[in-house]
Design a protein around this motif. Structure first.
Motif, PDB file in Angstrom:
ATOM      1  N   ARG A   1       0.844  -1.196   0.000  1.00  0.00           N
ATOM      2  CA  ARG A   1       0.000   0.000   0.000  1.00  0.00           C
ATOM      3  C   ARG A   1       0.883   1.252   0.000  1.00  0.00           C
ATOM      4  N   GLY A   2       0.593   2.170  -0.893  1.00  0.00           N
ATOM      5  CA  GLY A   2       1.335   3.424  -0.951  1.00  0.00           C
ATOM      6  C   GLY A   2       2.690   3.327  -1.637  1.00  0.00           C
ATOM      7  N   GLU A   3       2.982   2.189  -2.253  1.00  0.00           N
ATOM      8  CA  GLU A   3       4.270   1.984  -2.920  1.00  0.00           C
ATOM      9  C   GLU A   3       4.176   2.361  -4.398  1.00  0.00           C
ATOM     10  N   ILE A   4       5.270   2.877  -4.939  1.00  0.00           N
ATOM     11  CA  ILE A   4       5.402   3.053  -6.384  1.00  0.00           C
ATOM     12  C   ILE A   4       6.243   1.894  -6.889  1.00  0.00           C
ATOM     13  N   PHE A   5       5.630   1.029  -7.666  1.00  0.00           N
ATOM     14  CA  PHE A   5       6.275  -0.188  -8.156  1.00  0.00           C
ATOM     15  C   PHE A   5       6.410  -0.075  -9.666  1.00  0.00           C
ATOM     16  N   ALA A   6       7.638  -0.119 -10.157  1.00  0.00           N
ATOM     17  CA  ALA A   6       7.888   0.023 -11.594  1.00  0.00           C
ATOM     18  C   ALA A   6       8.152  -1.330 -12.221  1.00  0.00           C
ATOM     19  N   LEU A   7       7.499  -1.580 -13.336  1.00  0.00           N
ATOM     20  CA  LEU A   7       7.689  -2.813 -14.100  1.00  0.00           C
ATOM     21  C   LEU A   7       8.378  -2.449 -15.411  1.00  0.00           C
ATOM     22  N   LEU A   8       9.614  -2.914 -15.559  1.00  0.00           N
ATOM     23  CA  LEU A   8      10.413  -2.618 -16.745  1.00  0.00           C
ATOM     24  C   LEU A   8      10.540  -3.863 -17.604  1.00  0.00           C
ATOM     25  N   GLY A   9      10.814  -3.655 -18.865  1.00  0.00           N
ATOM     26  CA  GLY A   9      11.053  -4.777 -19.754  1.00  0.00           C
ATOM     27  C   GLY A   9      11.049  -4.327 -21.194  1.00  0.00           C
ATOM     28  N   PRO A  10      11.738  -5.049 -22.066  1.00  0.00           N
ATOM     29  CA  PRO A  10      11.756  -4.696 -23.489  1.00  0.00           C
ATOM     30  C   PRO A  10      10.396  -4.966 -24.116  1.00  0.00           C
ATOM     31  N   ASN A  11      10.209  -4.484 -25.329  1.00  0.00           N
ATOM     32  CA  ASN A  11       8.969  -4.769 -26.049  1.00  0.00           C
ATOM     33  C   ASN A  11       8.790  -6.278 -26.181  1.00  0.00           C
ATOM     34  N   GLY A  12       7.580  -6.752 -25.899  1.00  0.00           N
ATOM     35  CA  GLY A  12       7.298  -8.174 -25.994  1.00  0.00           C
ATOM     36  C   GLY A  12       7.605  -8.957 -24.735  1.00  0.00           C
ATOM     37  N   ALA A  13       8.042  -8.258 -23.659  1.00  0.00           N
ATOM     38  CA  ALA A  13       8.395  -8.964 -22.428  1.00  0.00           C
ATOM     39  C   ALA A  13       7.169  -9.432 -21.655  1.00  0.00           C
ATOM     40  N   GLY A  14       6.012  -8.790 -21.898  1.00  0.00           N
ATOM     41  CA  GLY A  14       4.791  -9.176 -21.186  1.00  0.00           C
ATOM     42  C   GLY A  14       4.230  -8.100 -20.280  1.00  0.00           C
ATOM     43  N   LYS A  15       4.768  -6.879 -20.364  1.00  0.00           N
ATOM     44  CA  LYS A  15       4.289  -5.803 -19.484  1.00  0.00           C
ATOM     45  C   LYS A  15       2.813  -5.489 -19.732  1.00  0.00           C
ATOM     46  N   THR A  16       2.455  -5.289 -20.991  1.00  0.00           N
ATOM     47  CA  THR A  16       1.076  -4.926 -21.313  1.00  0.00           C
ATOM     48  C   THR A  16       0.113  -6.052 -20.956  1.00  0.00           C
ATOM     49  N   THR A  17       0.519  -7.294 -21.193  1.00  0.00           N
ATOM     50  CA  THR A  17      -0.333  -8.423 -20.831  1.00  0.00           C
ATOM     51  C   THR A  17      -0.553  -8.464 -19.325  1.00  0.00           C
ATOM     52  N   THR A  18       0.498  -8.203 -18.561  1.00  0.00           N
ATOM     53  CA  THR A  18       0.360  -8.161 -17.098  1.00  0.00           C
ATOM     54  C   THR A  18      -0.629  -7.089 -16.678  1.00  0.00           C
ATOM     55  N   VAL A  19      -0.488  -5.899 -17.253  1.00  0.00           N
ATOM     56  CA  VAL A  19      -1.404  -4.807 -16.933  1.00  0.00           C
ATOM     57  C   VAL A  19      -2.832  -5.165 -17.320  1.00  0.00           C
ATOM     58  N   ASN A  20      -3.016  -5.761 -18.491  1.00  0.00           N
ATOM     59  CA  ASN A  20      -4.357  -6.119 -18.949  1.00  0.00           C
ATOM     60  C   ASN A  20      -5.015  -7.154 -18.034  1.00  0.00           C
ATOM     61  N   ILE A  21      -4.226  -8.074 -17.506  1.00  0.00           N
ATOM     62  CA  ILE A  21      -4.772  -9.062 -16.577  1.00  0.00           C
ATOM     63  C   ILE A  21      -5.151  -8.397 -15.257  1.00  0.00           C
ATOM     64  N   LEU A  22      -4.279  -7.549 -14.742  1.00  0.00           N
ATOM     65  CA  LEU A  22      -4.541  -6.905 -13.461  1.00  0.00           C
ATOM     66  C   LEU A  22      -5.732  -5.958 -13.525  1.00  0.00           C
ATOM     67  N   THR A  23      -6.008  -5.421 -14.692  1.00  0.00           N
ATOM     68  CA  THR A  23      -7.141  -4.502 -14.839  1.00  0.00           C
ATOM     69  C   THR A  23      -8.375  -5.207 -15.383  1.00  0.00           C
ATOM     70  N   THR A  24      -8.381  -6.542 -15.379  1.00  0.00           N
ATOM     71  CA  THR A  24      -9.513  -7.402 -15.749  1.00  0.00           C
ATOM     72  C   THR A  24      -9.858  -7.358 -17.230  1.00  0.00           C
ATOM     73  N   LEU A  25      -8.961  -6.852 -18.064  1.00  0.00           N
ATOM     74  CA  LEU A  25      -9.229  -6.802 -19.499  1.00  0.00           C
ATOM     75  C   LEU A  25      -8.925  -8.129 -20.183  1.00  0.00           C
ATOM     76  N   VAL A  26      -8.049  -8.922 -19.580  1.00  0.00           N
ATOM     77  CA  VAL A  26      -7.653 -10.220 -20.128  1.00  0.00           C
ATOM     78  C   VAL A  26      -7.623 -11.215 -18.974  1.00  0.00           C
ATOM     79  N   GLN A  27      -8.066 -12.449 -19.235  1.00  0.00           N
ATOM     80  CA  GLN A  27      -8.005 -13.486 -18.209  1.00  0.00           C
ATOM     81  C   GLN A  27      -6.718 -14.296 -18.338  1.00  0.00           C
ATOM     82  N   PRO A  28      -6.093 -14.611 -17.218  1.00  0.00           N
ATOM     83  CA  PRO A  28      -4.865 -15.415 -17.271  1.00  0.00           C
ATOM     84  C   PRO A  28      -5.184 -16.876 -17.547  1.00  0.00           C
ATOM     85  N   ASP A  29      -4.167 -17.612 -17.983  1.00  0.00           N
ATOM     86  CA  ASP A  29      -4.309 -19.053 -18.181  1.00  0.00           C
ATOM     87  C   ASP A  29      -4.036 -19.815 -16.892  1.00  0.00           C
TER      88      ASP A  29
END
Length: 340
Positions: free
Chosen positions: A30-58
């Protein structure tokens, strides 16, 4: 403030035969700034989409403020706000009208709508432009308005997906100040960014995502310890001095930058190394133009962990997991260990 607001365990996602996430673990306080870094294709956007309920994980689990993203998506959405790479604002409305519209959509009490809009306009330094059409706003103003809109419902978790894309340095710095203020007030922030300086300046904890897995995590200082330490750089006034410096045993094997007439070498004790170099250079009459200490950067870490290029790294070095992100033991070696 130590309560975990985001918990991710063993998150997996594939598209066809392509595995995008291969067992991702994250924990954000709580109250933390957490940065997720990675090159294109590393999975950052997929992670965000899952956490925001836009995509379901396997596979695996993910919770936001205690709500499961798969089984309790409505509860998750009530706890989060997402700001993408580009400002999602209505250019034909004023700044105040944008905020009022979103407050209405968030079902704020009628008597609180105008008050909340004014609070946010003042907080994001937009009060003087409240009555102007957003189409007349600068890029930085639009980003601040977009962020203000995300906060209309006072979310517990704010997801910022490359929020400063396209901003000039001044606007970026101004937005950083806003983000720091939000975290200080208790908002949990998950940040994805391509700007390594941004993560260095903002994040309490940084995780590097590579090939669908977390390669390393820790503070910026801890991550920088992954690569070889300080280097001393000595520049010379002429090519003869540079060539003669090669005869100094201290500079044997030093990396040469012939274009800038400079030599660089690793130094566990840079102050002592600088003193020794200057003393020996003076004894031989070498014309030294300057000396400096070059410290590892997140760029070095990023390149070393993602395989995007060559970077210095101390043999056998690893970064300890942050206490809040310690992972259960598995049969498979941790990505950090695989770097040894």
């Amino acid at each position: 403030m130590n309560d975990p607001m985001i918990e991710v365990r063993g998150l997996r996602k594939s598209y066809g035969r392509t595995a995008v996430l291969r067992g991702v673990d994250l924990s954000v306080r709580r109250g933390e700034i957490f940065a997720l870094l990675g090159p294109n294709g590393a999975g950052k956007t997929t992670t965000v989409n899952i956490l925001t309920t836009l995509v379901q994980p396997d596979g695996g689990t993910a919770t936001i403020a205690g709500a499961d993203v798969v089984r309790q998506p409505a509860a998750v959405r009530r706890s989060i706000a997402l700001t993408g790479q580009y400002a999602s604002v209505d250019e034909f409305q004023t700044g105040e009208e944008n905020l009022v519209m979103m407050a209405d959509l968030a079902h704020l009490p009628k008597r609180a709508v105008r008050r909340r809009a004014q609070e946010l306009l003042e907080r994001f330094d937009l009060a003087d432009a409240a009555g102007r059409k957003v189409g007349t706003y600068s890029g930085g103003m639009r980003r601040r308005l977009d962020l203000a809109i995300s906060l209309v419902a006072d979310p517990a978790v704010l997801v910022l997906d490359e929020p400063t894309t396209g901003l000039d340095p001044a606007s970026r710095s101004q937005l950083w100040d806003v983000v720091r203020g939000l975290a200080a007030d208790g908002t949990t922030i998950l940040l994805t960014t391509q700007y390594l300086e941004e993560a260095d300046r903002l994040a309490d904890t940084i995780a590097v995502l590579s090939d669908g897995q977390i390669a390393a995590r820790g503070t910026a200082t801890e991550l920088k310890a992954l690569v070889a330490g300080d280097h001393v750089r000595v520049s010379f006034e002429d090519a003869d001095s540079l060539a003669a410096a090669r005869g100094l045993d201290l500079l044997a094997g030093a990396e040469e930058d012939a274009k800038e007439l400079a030599l660089s070498f690793p130094a566990a004790e840079p102050v002592r190394a600088i003193r020794d170099v200057l003393e020996r250079a003076e004894a031989r009459g070498l014309a030294v133009a300057g000396v400096s200490v070059v410290k590892p950067t997140l760029d070095d870490v990023f390149l070393a962990l993602t395989g995007s290029g060559a970077a210095r790294r101390a043999p056998g070095s690893t970064v300890p997991d942050h206490p809040a992100t310690a992972r259960p033991a598995t049969d498979r070696p941790a990505p950090e260990e695989a770097l040894r």
